[in-house]
Scaffold this motif. Sequence first.
Motif, PDB file in Angstrom:
ATOM      1  N   PRO A   1     -63.079 132.276 104.501  1.00 56.49           N
ATOM      2  CA  PRO A   1     -62.295 131.045 104.658  1.00 56.49           C
ATOM      3  C   PRO A   1     -62.571 130.376 105.997  1.00 56.49           C
TER       4      PRO A   1
ATOM      5  N   ARG B   1     -66.001 130.326  96.952  1.00 53.20           N
ATOM      6  CA  ARG B   1     -66.673 129.941  98.195  1.00 53.20           C
ATOM      7  C   ARG B   1     -67.694 128.835  97.936  1.00 53.20           C
TER       8      ARG B   1
ATOM      9  N   ARG C   1     -65.948 125.481  97.276  1.00 57.28           N
ATOM     10  CA  ARG C   1     -65.398 124.930  98.520  1.00 57.28           C
ATOM     11  C   ARG C   1     -66.505 124.358  99.395  1.00 57.28           C
TER      12      ARG C   1
ATOM     13  N   ASP D   1     -57.744 127.637 103.153  1.00 56.17           N
ATOM     14  CA  ASP D   1     -58.591 128.316 102.177  1.00 56.17           C
ATOM     15  C   ASP D   1     -58.001 129.647 101.749  1.00 56.17           C
TER      16      ASP D   1
ATOM     17  N   TRP E   1     -59.617 125.776  95.220  1.00 50.27           N
ATOM     18  CA  TRP E   1     -60.582 126.848  95.511  1.00 50.27           C
ATOM     19  C   TRP E   1     -60.009 127.823  96.536  1.00 50.27           C
ATOM     20  N   SER E   2     -58.744 127.714  96.829  1.00 49.64           N
ATOM     21  CA  SER E   2     -58.085 128.599  97.794  1.00 49.64           C
ATOM     22  C   SER E   2     -57.508 129.824  97.095  1.00 49.64           C
TER      23      SER E   2
ATOM     24  N   SER F   1     -52.936 123.940 100.059  1.00 50.82           N
ATOM     25  CA  SER F   1     -54.188 124.600  99.716  1.00 50.82           C
ATOM     26  C   SER F   1     -55.070 123.660  98.902  1.00 50.82           C
ATOM     27  N   THR F   2     -56.120 124.219  98.298  1.00 49.43           N
ATOM     28  CA  THR F   2     -56.999 123.488  97.380  1.00 49.43           C
ATOM     29  C   THR F   2     -57.144 124.329  96.116  1.00 49.43           C
TER      30      THR F   2
END
Length: 245
Positions: free
Chosen positions: A16, A218, A221, A80, A107-108, A104-105
């Motif tokens: 992250p 990962r 992101r 992340d 992809w977190s 967050s997103t």
Amino acid sequence: MFYTEFLRGVHDRLRPATYLEVGVRDGRSLALSRARSVGVDPAFAIDVELDGDLALLRTTSDEYFARPEPLAPTAGRPYDLAFLDGLHLFEVVLRDFLHAEALSTPWSAVILDDVLPRNAAEAQRTPVGKAWTGDVWKLLPVLAEHRPGLTVVPVDTRPTGLLLVLGLDPGDTTLADAYSSIVEQHVMVREVPAEILARDAAVEPERVLAAPVWDVLRRLRERGATPDEGAAELADALARSFGRG
């Protein structure tokens, strides 16, 4: 596997760029991060060396999340990875989760501690001994009922289990909208289900760390994928990792 060893593995695999920790205590888990890190705890007492890009906030999680710009310490960049280990009361942890997801997103990853108590005594709302998980375990049925689209993975770590949550939707307000009714329904429940105490649904931490989903998160992101662009790829990775999408 001890929970800090699992967290180290998550940091290594997800890599992250930003990290949130609620409940810093002595700093042992925060020391694992090499990201831009924000630690929130009204009474932290650090006894390990912390070396990195770090903001330590001596405040409660409610006060932090209520700030006009809670992402100011990361220059506006969402988290992340978040590790939630604050006050072990269901209603507080529920608030911490819904706020962390919002910052967050897709992809977190969010990880919560103390979801698998070893016995009924340490799972009560009032501490009765040195070991105390509180009623954090209630997040399992609540997320299953109200957020079935999330991928929720209980992880069989020592001593009291972790909960990994993936497939986040920062714009979802389901939990916030229903917060009062959820708390009213669950807060006074005292009996811990047998399947929680037996860890029936818990996944071995080694299997979780070996899952292909970390590389996919990962990659999505790092390439700045939008939710629409990465949804199918993430769903496939979740299905291959945990049999769910």
